[in-house]
Design a protein around this motif. Structure first.
Motif: not given
Length: 434
Positions: A141, A145, A154, A176
């Motif tokens: 993750s 990012k 995202l 995100t």
């Protein structure tokens, strides 16, 4: 590798010298899978500026116990009851609007070579999250990012194993978000502090019909499921094991439950029951439908795994001698597999030009081939927009033995077969031209 889609070096290479060259390259200690993926990551980064993206992560195991006699001792670790194997953890990047596959934003490989102690001997529960294998969910993750920082949004999607408190406390931000199927391993409470069971939400929103694809093993057929949707707000509290960490004391989440409704005449071995967590504000029926739709996109990564295994690139049959070489080969196979997968995802795309995926030589040759594979009936004609991705992919699917009258659209294995035929055509064309 995309020109010869196989992970078996003797098939991938054209001659003895090429076989030796592949082995030397893959075994070279100066070559690592992270470096092999860098060019691919850069390509993905350039394509996603200003885009809304769905990023799907998952782990799959690749087993090599049947190659124990070939592999050099100590270069590949054991998983699943002392069987030699390796875990591969990619993050697949899709366009949120049409699910066009841009590629991968992260690829982590877990090789337990040299690890002799079990969980108890390593006092696994006392390790920090950064020292655990499960950190791969957070690491992927963070990688995503960082790489896709110019995207507009995202949404990271994952299954139950990723439901770790720290992923909720560290990953979401203003652009995100997460959609994760819960493991139900933590306590959930209302804003007033009342403990709740996320599997039994009180707010029912309505019913939807959901197309469920067949599973990769062929044991479950594709079907249309009737799904009842529920939603509720819940706070999840920081586990006691993290009391000395800087993570917040609690995190606000929304619980979306999707339960398949089975009538008295139906027999369904595994009815749908998804308990989904998200940091995206979810209050209305349409909000819940959107969350279910996002989670359903997770099936795309299962297609990628299937494509890299026995019916596709055959990674588990690679016959390499070291874990290092296998890791490097995995990176090359995943880069090649995304090309085939792009064809599957874009098979109906009339707007994107074929040159978004294919090169000029491939488009020219396939356009010529089209005239020979169209039938006389209207149904057997290529009715897609000339020059579009859909037009070219229709031809590749036909080369892979798909027929326009088939009930199901062409899948990744069909596309792979068609791609192999295309590469043979290109070889013949070069020979005749030379």
């Amino acid at each position: 590798m995309i020109a010869r889609p196989s992970a078996i070096i003797n098939r991938l290479a054209g001659d003895r010298a090429s076989i030796v060259g592949y082995h030397r390259f893959l075994n070279n200690v100066k070559v690592c899978y992270h470096a092999l993926m860098e060019g691919h990551y850069e390509s993905v980064e350039k394509k996603v500026s200003g885009k809304d993206l769905i990023c799907i992560q998952d782990t799959s195991e690749y087993m090599y116990e049947h190659h124990r006699g070939i592999l050099k001792d100590g270069t590949l670790g054991e998983i699943n009851d002392e069987n030699l194997g390796i875990r591969v953890h990619p993050m697949l990047v899709l366009d949120a609007h049409d699910e066009f596959a841009y590629g991968f934003s992260s690829l982590e490989i877990v090789n337990r070579a040299g690890q002799t102690k079990d969980k108890h001997e390593r006092e696994y529960k006392k390790l920090t999250i950064e020292e655990k294998e499960s950190y791969r969910w957070i690491q992927a993750s963070l990688n995503t990012k960082r790489l896709l920082h110019e995207a507009r949004s995202l949404t990271i999607v994952a299954d139950r194993e990723s439901d770790i408190y720290q992923i909720w406390s560290r990953i979401p931000d203003e652009k995100t978000h997460l959609v994760i199927r819960t493991s139900l391993s933590r306590v959930f409470k209302t804003e007033q502090g009342e403990e709740i069971d996320p599997a039994e939400p009180k707010k029912r929103l309505g019913f939807i019909k959901l197309a469920i694809p067949a599973n990769s093993e062929g044991t479950t057929k594709a079907r249309e499921a009737h799904i009842e949707l529920f939603v509720q707000k819940a706070w999840t509290r920081k586990p006691l094991s993290l009391k000395h960490s800087n993570d917040p004391l609690n995190v606000l989440l929304y619980v979306v439950v999707a339960k398949e409704v089975i009538n008295g005449q139906q027999v369904q071995q595994k009815p749908i029951e998804w308990i989904l967590l998200t940091d995206i504000e979810t209050n209305t029926f349409q909000d819940a439908i959107n969350i279910v739709s996002i989670y359903k996109s997770r099936w795309n990564i299962e297609q990628i795994f299937r494509l890299t295994k026995q019916k596709g690139f055959q990674l588990e049959s690679s016959q390499l001698e070291t874990g290092h070489a296998i890791e490097n080969l995995i990176a090359l196979v995943f880069i090649a597999a995304i090309r085939v997968f792009q064809m599957v995802k874009s098979r109906n795309d009339q707007q994107r030009p074929a040159l978004d995926i294919f090169d000029e030589q491939e488009v020219t040759l396939l356009t010529r081939v089209n005239k020979g594979i169209e039938g006389k009936s209207e149904k057997s004609k290529n009715k897609n927009k000339s020059g579009s991705i859909a037009f070219i992919i229709w031809i590749i699917a036909r080369l892979g033995d798909w027929k326009p009258e088939d009930k199901d659209p062409p899948g990744p294995i069909t596309m792979l077969k068609g791609w192999i035929v295309l590469q043979n055509y290109i070889k013949v064309n070069r020979t005749l031209s030379g």
